[in-house]
Design a protein around this motif. Structure first.
Motif, PDB file in Angstrom:
ATOM      1  N   SER A  17       1.095  -0.693  -0.020  1.00 33.33           N
ATOM      2  CA  SER A  17       0.022  -0.316   0.077  1.00 33.33           C
ATOM      3  C   SER A  17       0.609   1.513  -0.101  1.00 33.33           C
ATOM      4  O   SER A  17       2.105   1.190   0.097  1.00 33.33           O
ATOM      5  CB  SER A  17      -1.192  -0.364   1.033  1.00 33.33           C
ATOM      6  N   ILE A  18      -0.019   2.178  -0.363  1.00 31.35           N
ATOM      7  CA  ILE A  18       0.823   3.683  -0.672  1.00 31.35           C
ATOM      8  C   ILE A  18       1.652   4.301   1.193  1.00 31.35           C
ATOM      9  O   ILE A  18       2.321   4.804   1.380  1.00 31.35           O
ATOM     10  CB  ILE A  18       0.055   4.919  -0.707  1.00 31.35           C
ATOM     11  N   GLU A  19       1.203   3.521   2.358  1.00 26.67           N
ATOM     12  CA  GLU A  19       1.515   2.907   3.853  1.00 26.67           C
ATOM     13  C   GLU A  19       2.539   2.749   4.261  1.00 26.67           C
ATOM     14  O   GLU A  19       3.169   2.441   4.544  1.00 26.67           O
ATOM     15  CB  GLU A  19       0.630   3.502   4.659  1.00 26.67           C
ATOM     16  N   ASN A  20       3.465   1.710   3.016  1.00 28.99           N
ATOM     17  CA  ASN A  20       3.980   0.783   3.167  1.00 28.99           C
ATOM     18  C   ASN A  20       5.967   1.376   3.651  1.00 28.99           C
ATOM     19  O   ASN A  20       6.124   2.545   3.141  1.00 28.99           O
ATOM     20  CB  ASN A  20       4.531   0.372   2.008  1.00 28.99           C
ATOM     21  N   ARG A  21       6.420   0.939   4.961  1.00 27.73           N
ATOM     22  CA  ARG A  21       7.078   2.176   5.282  1.00 27.73           C
ATOM     23  C   ARG A  21       8.510   1.706   4.277  1.00 27.73           C
ATOM     24  O   ARG A  21       9.030   2.962   4.453  1.00 27.73           O
ATOM     25  CB  ARG A  21       7.734   1.460   6.524  1.00 27.73           C
ATOM     26  N   TYR A  23       8.244   2.595   1.343  1.00 26.52           N
ATOM     27  CA  TYR A  23       7.878   3.449   0.629  1.00 26.52           C
ATOM     28  C   TYR A  23       8.134   4.717   1.103  1.00 26.52           C
ATOM     29  O   TYR A  23       8.574   5.820   0.583  1.00 26.52           O
ATOM     30  CB  TYR A  23       6.625   3.437  -0.293  1.00 26.52           C
ATOM     31  N   ALA A  24       7.311   4.924   2.069  1.00 28.35           N
ATOM     32  CA  ALA A  24       6.854   5.972   2.584  1.00 28.35           C
ATOM     33  C   ALA A  24       8.513   6.995   3.128  1.00 28.35           C
ATOM     34  O   ALA A  24       8.176   7.910   3.785  1.00 28.35           O
ATOM     35  CB  ALA A  24       6.196   6.460   3.984  1.00 28.35           C
ATOM     36  N   TYR A  25       9.226   5.361   4.036  1.00 24.15           N
ATOM     37  CA  TYR A  25      11.083   6.335   4.461  1.00 24.15           C
ATOM     38  C   TYR A  25      11.768   5.506   3.990  1.00 24.15           C
ATOM     39  O   TYR A  25      12.917   5.727   4.959  1.00 24.15           O
ATOM     40  CB  TYR A  25       9.986   6.128   6.349  1.00 24.15           C
ATOM     41  N   HIS A  95      10.760  -4.846   4.933  1.00 27.56           N
ATOM     42  CA  HIS A  95      10.320  -3.500   5.130  1.00 27.56           C
ATOM     43  C   HIS A  95       9.346  -4.167   6.977  1.00 27.56           C
ATOM     44  O   HIS A  95       8.989  -4.728   6.949  1.00 27.56           O
ATOM     45  CB  HIS A  95       9.557  -2.966   4.148  1.00 27.56           C
ATOM     46  N   GLU A  98       3.608  -1.684   8.489  1.00 25.09           N
ATOM     47  CA  GLU A  98       3.213  -0.388   8.263  1.00 25.09           C
ATOM     48  C   GLU A  98       2.911   0.271   9.591  1.00 25.09           C
ATOM     49  O   GLU A  98       1.892  -0.192  10.719  1.00 25.09           O
ATOM     50  CB  GLU A  98       1.637  -0.227   7.751  1.00 25.09           C
ATOM     51  N   LYS A 101       4.967   7.135  12.276  1.00 27.04           N
ATOM     52  CA  LYS A 101       5.507   7.946  11.269  1.00 27.04           C
ATOM     53  C   LYS A 101       7.036   7.784  11.554  1.00 27.04           C
ATOM     54  O   LYS A 101       7.268   6.346  10.532  1.00 27.04           O
ATOM     55  CB  LYS A 101       5.530   9.544  11.617  1.00 27.04           C
ATOM     56  N   TYR A 102       8.051   8.838  11.809  1.00 30.72           N
ATOM     57  CA  TYR A 102       9.145   9.057  11.992  1.00 30.72           C
ATOM     58  C   TYR A 102       9.378   7.260  12.491  1.00 30.72           C
ATOM     59  O   TYR A 102      10.312   6.378  12.307  1.00 30.72           O
ATOM     60  CB  TYR A 102      10.297   9.754  12.127  1.00 30.72           C
TER      61      TYR A 102
END
Length: 281
Positions: A17-21, A23-25, A95, A98, A101-102
């Motif tokens: 998903s777009i919330e995958n860490r 991808y996100a971080y 990974h 999900e 945040k940081y």
């Protein structure tokens, strides 16, 4: 077929998903493996590097993440793609799950594996012209994190674009101390007379699996010495030979840097020893 947490899927769509860490971080690690007819090359070294990297990243290592379990998952993925009798590149991605945040809500992980066919069973020497240049727009930070195969590869991506735009085959990266660390896609070795040098991990270079294999071979190479020491950009044009190493290609000789042409004698010698080692293992 994609292996996601042990379950095979026809496609990678809808798995992340777009919330995958990752991808996100960039909160992810990976291993790139070469598998020849069902044999994972240097599997023990890959496995222990992945486990050590997960510990450094404070990821929770599942109880079932044994060497035997992960190898069976790799081979299952290859078989599902009808590549058991082929030579295959496998990427194992790990990974953090999900959430957060940081600061993650959990250190538990998910994993996935993808496989693709490659050509050569054994390593061969590419003797075509291979020109490199220094990439100086951004610098690698020396330290432990730079030695990991993690998803924060912006310098490698931008350096690859620079190389393509300027018609170079590869680029060499510098660290913040302005010493040469590695190539965009592998570790660097320099040969001068009968001395072979490669940057130490403290310079910020990747803890490469092929780097380790070749260092072991060089230490047994009669008449040659091996040194782990920083490499100054000024040393490049004084070298007799430069070559890049990674587990997919093996050894890639650099034939030209700026106005200097290089030989490939040591590259050829080491490649022969490397293939012999693989056949006997």
């Amino acid at each position: 077929m994609v292996n996601f947490n042990g379950t095979l899927h026809d496609s990678s769509s809808h798995l992340l998903s777009i919330e995958n860490r990752g991808y996100a971080y960039g909160d992810a690690l990976f291993e790139t493996l070469k598998v020849v007819h069902g044999k994972v090359l240097f599997w023990e070294d890959h496995y222990f590097r992945l486990m050590a990297s997960m510990r450094i990243m404070r990821m929770e290592i599942p109880m079932n993440f044994t060497m035997e379990f992960l190898e069976s998952e790799i081979l299952k993925t290859i078989e599902a793609n009808h590549l058991s009798k082929a030579t295959v590149r496998v990427r194992v991605n790990v990974h953090r799950i999900e959430g957060g945040k940081y600061g993650p809500i959990s250190n538990d992980i998910n994993y996935n594996m993808v496989a693709e066919r490659i050509e050569a069973d054994f390593y061969t020497l590419n003797e075509a012209p291979y020109t490199v240049e220094l990439y100086k727009d951004f610098y690698v930070a020396p330290g432990l994190l730079s030695t990991l195969k993690h998803n924060n590869k912006s310098i490698n991506v931008l350096g690859s674009i620079f190389a393509k735009e300027n018609k170079f085959d590869n680029c060499l990266l510098l660290n913040t101390n302005k010493t040469v660390v590695e190539a965009l896609n592998g570790n660097l070795f320099l040969v001068k007379n009968r001395a072979i040098k490669t940057p130490p991990l403290t310079e910020g270079c990747l803890k490469g699996i092929m780097r380790k294999q070749l260092m072991e071979l060089i230490e047994k190479l009669e008449g040659y010495t091996l040194e782990e020491a920083p490499i100054s950009p000024f040393e490049l044009q004084k070298a007799d030979e430069l070559f890049i190493t990674n587990v997919i290609t093996g050894i890639q000789p650099i034939t030209r840097y700026r106005k200097k042409d290089f030989t490939t004698e040591v590259s050829q010698l080491l490649l022969e020893r490397l293939n012999t080692k693989i056949r006997l293992s």
